[in-house]
Design a protein around this motif. Structure first.
Motif, PDB file in Angstrom:
ATOM      1  N   PRO A  56      -1.892  -7.745  -5.640  1.00 21.35           N
ATOM      2  CA  PRO A  56      -1.588  -6.870  -4.496  1.00 21.35           C
ATOM      3  C   PRO A  56      -0.327  -6.028  -4.705  1.00 21.35           C
ATOM      4  O   PRO A  56      -0.274  -4.880  -4.261  1.00 21.35           O
ATOM      5  N   ARG A  59      -1.207  -3.045  -6.738  1.00 21.97           N
ATOM      6  CA  ARG A  59      -2.039  -2.130  -5.951  1.00 21.97           C
ATOM      7  C   ARG A  59      -1.207  -1.369  -4.931  1.00 21.97           C
ATOM      8  O   ARG A  59      -1.404  -0.155  -4.729  1.00 21.97           O
ATOM      9  N   ASP A 125      -9.163   0.139  -0.600  1.00 16.11           N
ATOM     10  CA  ASP A 125      -8.792  -1.159  -1.151  1.00 16.11           C
ATOM     11  C   ASP A 125      -9.561  -2.286  -0.468  1.00 16.11           C
ATOM     12  O   ASP A 125      -9.982  -3.243  -1.122  1.00 16.11           O
ATOM     13  N   VAL A 126      -9.744  -2.187   0.849  1.00 13.28           N
ATOM     14  CA  VAL A 126     -10.509  -3.202   1.580  1.00 13.28           C
ATOM     15  C   VAL A 126     -11.954  -3.229   1.086  1.00 13.28           C
ATOM     16  O   VAL A 126     -12.538  -4.302   0.876  1.00 13.28           O
ATOM     17  N   ARG A 129     -12.062  -4.803  -2.292  1.00 14.16           N
ATOM     18  CA  ARG A 129     -11.807  -6.245  -2.190  1.00 14.16           C
ATOM     19  C   ARG A 129     -13.071  -6.990  -1.752  1.00 14.16           C
ATOM     20  O   ARG A 129     -13.281  -8.149  -2.134  1.00 14.16           O
ATOM     21  N   LEU A 130     -13.919  -6.345  -0.974  1.00 14.41           N
ATOM     22  CA  LEU A 130     -15.147  -6.975  -0.495  1.00 14.41           C
ATOM     23  C   LEU A 130     -16.236  -7.021  -1.561  1.00 14.41           C
ATOM     24  O   LEU A 130     -17.259  -7.707  -1.363  1.00 14.41           O
ATOM     25  N   TYR A 136      -9.913  -7.244  -7.911  1.00 21.77           N
ATOM     26  CA  TYR A 136      -9.182  -7.475  -6.674  1.00 21.77           C
ATOM     27  C   TYR A 136      -9.567  -8.851  -6.128  1.00 21.77           C
ATOM     28  O   TYR A 136     -10.662  -9.024  -5.575  1.00 21.77           O
ATOM     29  N   GLN A 138      -7.292 -10.706  -4.097  1.00 20.57           N
ATOM     30  CA  GLN A 138      -6.508 -10.967  -2.892  1.00 20.57           C
ATOM     31  C   GLN A 138      -6.495  -9.716  -2.027  1.00 20.57           C
ATOM     32  O   GLN A 138      -6.733  -8.603  -2.500  1.00 20.57           O
ATOM     33  N   TRP A 139      -6.176  -9.934  -0.729  1.00 21.42           N
ATOM     34  CA  TRP A 139      -5.990  -8.801   0.156  1.00 21.42           C
ATOM     35  C   TRP A 139      -4.609  -8.201  -0.079  1.00 21.42           C
ATOM     36  O   TRP A 139      -3.713  -8.872  -0.576  1.00 21.42           O
ATOM     37  N   LEU A 140      -4.431  -6.955   0.311  1.00 19.71           N
ATOM     38  CA  LEU A 140      -3.147  -6.286   0.086  1.00 19.71           C
ATOM     39  C   LEU A 140      -1.990  -7.035   0.731  1.00 19.71           C
ATOM     40  O   LEU A 140      -0.900  -7.126   0.162  1.00 19.71           O
ATOM     41  N   TRP A 141      -2.202  -7.579   1.936  1.00 17.48           N
ATOM     42  CA  TRP A 141      -1.104  -8.243   2.653  1.00 17.48           C
ATOM     43  C   TRP A 141      -0.794  -9.640   2.118  1.00 17.48           C
ATOM     44  O   TRP A 141       0.099 -10.300   2.615  1.00 17.48           O
ATOM     45  N   GLN A 142      -1.495 -10.069   1.081  1.00 15.79           N
ATOM     46  CA  GLN A 142      -1.221 -11.381   0.485  1.00 15.79           C
ATOM     47  C   GLN A 142      -0.251 -11.292  -0.685  1.00 15.79           C
ATOM     48  O   GLN A 142      -0.015 -12.291  -1.361  1.00 15.79           O
TER      49      GLN A 142
END
Length: 274
Positions: A56, A59, A125-126, A129-130, A136, A138-142
């Motif tokens: 993340p 990214r 990015d979401v 991530r899916l 990817y 992890q999620w960006l906020w991780q």
């Protein structure tokens, strides 16, 4: 209507609406390309190594870089004709003061273009991530920095325990103000190839400074008195404290550049001949 420097909120809103209507046809494709560049990196990593992981933090850094490019490029597109003697008449005759146009210009350069590009990249990015496969994981906020829109650039405490990461963050984010200010001013100078000419001039300045700095640094390194002073300073203050000072100086320098070139842009607009 007189082109004075007064500020009327209703007129300003009309200028903002006009710039917003022009944003998509004049700069929309560029923002889409910039927001989609992380996908190119994602695809490249997937093709080269299916086990690759893009963290993340990396990214977020990519999204910040590509969004900052939107701020650099917007003035040359959205306000391309503002300094052209014939085509600029339309911009000069808009029913708004120069101050209202200037504030709208700052709004779209420093906020609208980079934020729209940033949000587009985050949405992409979401989606990536899916995907059931890809780098990817992890999620960006991780990431270590927390929420990716207002974040502190992380620093390993074991590597530099005395270094304040917020100093690096201040230096980085102040740079996101300084660079667009330079390109905004350059857009009032050059009539064609505004971004390209600005990059070339900045590269030339960097090259000249490097040529001057190299012999100076070499002579200082060969000076035993300087080296003794340098090592004493480093060991007394600590390398981390010196880095804190350096990042602080960079942040102050960036703020000065931002204020200076923003003021110079305003001066250019006030005296722009048509």
């Amino acid at each position: 209507m007189s082109m004075n420097n007064t500020f009327d909120w209703n007129r300003f809103c009309k200028v903002v609406k006009k710039d917003f209507r022009n944003l998509w046809p004049m700069f929309g494709t560029t923002m889409i390309v910039l927001a989609s560049l992380p996908f190119a990196v994602w695809l490249m990593a997937l093709v080269i190594d299916r086990t690759a992981i893009i963290t993340p933090n990396v990214r977020v850094a990519m999204i910040m870089i590509f969004s900052s490019l939107a701020a650099l490029m917007l003035p040359s597109r959205l306000y391309r004709t503002m300094n052209l003697r014939n085509e600029g008449i339309y911009y000069a005759m808009l029913p708004a003061s120069k101050l209202e146009k200037f504030v709208s210009m700052l709004l779209f350069t420093f906020i609208v273009a980079p934020v729209v590009t940033y949000l587009g990249s985050m949405a992409l990015d979401v989606i990536l991530r899916l995907m059931p496969t890809g780098p990817y994981h992890q999620w960006l906020w991780q990431g270590d920095g927390g929420f990716p829109l207002i974040t502190t650039i992380p620093m390993d405490d074991e590597v530099m325990p005395g270094f304040h990461s917020w100093m690096l963050t201040a230096a980085t984010y102040s740079g996101l103000l300084a660079s667009p200010a330079i390109f905004l001013y350059a857009a009032t100078l050059f009539k064609k190839h505004k971004v390209l000419y600005t990059f070339l001039i900045l590269y030339l300045i960097e090259f000249v400074l490097t040529v001057i700095a190299i012999p100076v640094v070499v002579s200082l390194v060969k000076n035993p008195d300087f080296m003794e002073w340098f090592y004493d300073t480093v060991f007394k203050c600590g390398y981390e404290n010196m880095m804190n000072w350096l990042m602080g100086i960079v942040a102050v320098f960036n703020i000065i550049i931002f204020v200076l070139f923003t003021w110079m842009t305003w001066r250019r607009l006030k005296k722009m001949p048509y």
